[in-house]
Scaffold this motif. Sequence first.
Motif, PDB file in Angstrom:
ATOM      1  N   LEU A 176       0.823  -1.205   0.000  1.00  0.00           N
ATOM      2  CA  LEU A 176       0.000   0.000   0.000  1.00  0.00           C
ATOM      3  C   LEU A 176       0.861   1.261   0.000  1.00  0.00           C
ATOM      4  CD1 LEU A 176      -2.825  -0.996   2.498  1.00  0.00           C
ATOM      5  CD2 LEU A 176      -3.021  -0.691   0.029  1.00  0.00           C
ATOM      6  N   LEU A 177       1.998   1.207   0.671  1.00  0.00           N
ATOM      7  CA  LEU A 177       2.863   2.380   0.736  1.00  0.00           C
ATOM      8  C   LEU A 177       3.707   2.570  -0.514  1.00  0.00           C
ATOM      9  CD1 LEU A 177       4.152   2.313   4.409  1.00  0.00           C
ATOM     10  CD2 LEU A 177       2.374   3.746   3.437  1.00  0.00           C
ATOM     11  N   PHE A 178       4.290   1.483  -1.023  1.00  0.00           N
ATOM     12  CA  PHE A 178       5.265   1.588  -2.107  1.00  0.00           C
ATOM     13  C   PHE A 178       4.828   0.924  -3.405  1.00  0.00           C
ATOM     14  CE2 PHE A 178       7.727   1.812   1.836  1.00  0.00           C
ATOM     15  CZ  PHE A 178       8.358   3.023   1.640  1.00  0.00           C
ATOM     16  N   GLY A 179       3.664   0.303  -3.436  1.00  0.00           N
ATOM     17  CA  GLY A 179       3.185  -0.388  -4.626  1.00  0.00           C
ATOM     18  C   GLY A 179       2.647   0.589  -5.655  1.00  0.00           C
ATOM     19  N   PRO A 180       1.985   0.081  -6.670  1.00  0.00           N
ATOM     20  CA  PRO A 180       1.403   0.958  -7.682  1.00  0.00           C
ATOM     21  C   PRO A 180       0.461   1.982  -7.050  1.00  0.00           C
ATOM     22  CG  PRO A 180       1.285  -1.325  -8.382  1.00  0.00           C
ATOM     23  CD  PRO A 180       1.763  -1.322  -6.971  1.00  0.00           C
ATOM     24  N   LYS A 181       0.675   3.233  -7.372  1.00  0.00           N
ATOM     25  CA  LYS A 181      -0.089   4.365  -6.837  1.00  0.00           C
ATOM     26  C   LYS A 181       0.019   4.470  -5.321  1.00  0.00           C
ATOM     27  CE  LYS A 181      -3.136   4.432 -10.709  1.00  0.00           C
ATOM     28  NZ  LYS A 181      -4.242   3.857 -11.351  1.00  0.00           N
ATOM     29  N   GLY A 182       1.136   4.001  -4.765  1.00  0.00           N
ATOM     30  CA  GLY A 182       1.355   4.077  -3.328  1.00  0.00           C
ATOM     31  C   GLY A 182       1.727   5.481  -2.883  1.00  0.00           C
ATOM     32  N   VAL A 183       1.584   5.730  -1.597  1.00  0.00           N
ATOM     33  CA  VAL A 183       1.839   7.045  -1.033  1.00  0.00           C
ATOM     34  C   VAL A 183       3.300   7.459  -1.209  1.00  0.00           C
ATOM     35  CG1 VAL A 183       1.774   8.373   1.108  1.00  0.00           C
ATOM     36  CG2 VAL A 183      -0.005   6.703   0.639  1.00  0.00           C
ATOM     37  N   PHE A 184       4.225   6.540  -0.953  1.00  0.00           N
ATOM     38  CA  PHE A 184       5.648   6.863  -1.013  1.00  0.00           C
ATOM     39  C   PHE A 184       6.322   6.406  -2.301  1.00  0.00           C
ATOM     40  CE2 PHE A 184       4.964   6.509   3.665  1.00  0.00           C
ATOM     41  CZ  PHE A 184       5.084   7.869   3.914  1.00  0.00           C
ATOM     42  N   ARG A 185       5.553   5.948  -3.283  1.00  0.00           N
ATOM     43  CA  ARG A 185       6.143   5.496  -4.547  1.00  0.00           C
ATOM     44  C   ARG A 185       6.646   6.706  -5.326  1.00  0.00           C
ATOM     45  NH1 ARG A 185       5.583   0.838  -8.003  1.00  0.00           N
ATOM     46  NH2 ARG A 185       5.957   1.430 -10.157  1.00  0.00           N
ATOM     47  N   ASP A 186       7.808   6.547  -5.903  1.00  0.00           N
ATOM     48  CA  ASP A 186       8.413   7.620  -6.688  1.00  0.00           C
ATOM     49  C   ASP A 186       7.556   7.907  -7.915  1.00  0.00           C
ATOM     50  OD1 ASP A 186      10.141   9.463  -7.748  1.00  0.00           O
ATOM     51  OD2 ASP A 186      11.675   8.006  -8.333  1.00  0.00           O
ATOM     52  N   GLU A 221       6.119   5.874 -11.795  1.00  0.00           N
ATOM     53  CA  GLU A 221       4.780   5.834 -12.377  1.00  0.00           C
ATOM     54  C   GLU A 221       4.806   6.359 -13.813  1.00  0.00           C
ATOM     55  OE1 GLU A 221       1.882   4.651 -11.264  1.00  0.00           O
ATOM     56  OE2 GLU A 221       2.733   4.011  -9.354  1.00  0.00           O
ATOM     57  N   ARG A 222       5.535   7.451 -14.033  1.00  0.00           N
ATOM     58  CA  ARG A 222       5.606   8.034 -15.365  1.00  0.00           C
ATOM     59  C   ARG A 222       6.285   7.075 -16.336  1.00  0.00           C
ATOM     60  NH1 ARG A 222       8.940  10.053 -18.573  1.00  0.00           N
ATOM     61  NH2 ARG A 222      10.689  10.059 -17.149  1.00  0.00           N
ATOM     62  N   GLU A 223       7.392   6.469 -15.896  1.00  0.00           N
ATOM     63  CA  GLU A 223       8.115   5.524 -16.757  1.00  0.00           C
ATOM     64  C   GLU A 223       7.255   4.303 -17.080  1.00  0.00           C
ATOM     65  OE1 GLU A 223      11.753   4.508 -14.843  1.00  0.00           O
ATOM     66  OE2 GLU A 223      12.623   6.494 -15.105  1.00  0.00           O
ATOM     67  N   ALA A 224       6.539   3.797 -16.092  1.00  0.00           N
ATOM     68  CA  ALA A 224       5.690   2.627 -16.317  1.00  0.00           C
ATOM     69  C   ALA A 224       4.574   2.945 -17.308  1.00  0.00           C
ATOM     70  CB  ALA A 224       5.111   2.139 -14.989  1.00  0.00           C
ATOM     71  N   GLU A 225       3.974   4.109 -17.175  1.00  0.00           N
ATOM     72  CA  GLU A 225       2.905   4.505 -18.102  1.00  0.00           C
ATOM     73  C   GLU A 225       3.452   4.697 -19.517  1.00  0.00           C
ATOM     74  OE1 GLU A 225      -0.644   5.015 -19.574  1.00  0.00           O
ATOM     75  OE2 GLU A 225      -0.299   4.509 -17.469  1.00  0.00           O
TER      76      GLU A 225
END
Length: 101
Positions: A51-61, A65-69
């Motif tokens: 939940l914190l670091f996964g997809p769309k997580g609070v602390f995810r860089d 997300e931009r690179e994955a998209e």
Amino acid sequence: MSMHLPLAALGQGPFWDTWPFTPGYGDTVSTLAKFVLVAVILGLILLFLRLLFGPKGVFRDKELEREAEEMRRKELEELERAYAAGELSELDYIYRKKRLG
């Protein structure tokens, strides 16, 4: 001693006095309960970290997300090109498109 213990006898005895902090293993039920307790605790930790670091997580860089998209968009464009060129069957196209999400 009988192999059939009444349900009221489960959870009784010296191994349950300081459970789950007893050294070693006790009877079968307390041993299994310890394994279940450890599995539940580890599962909760993994869920919390996801939940914190996964997809769309609070602390995810946000860069991740931009690179994955961007990668997902490029793969979808390549898939569309291959389908339009007739390199993929319709079933394969649908399966791969669904996998890209």
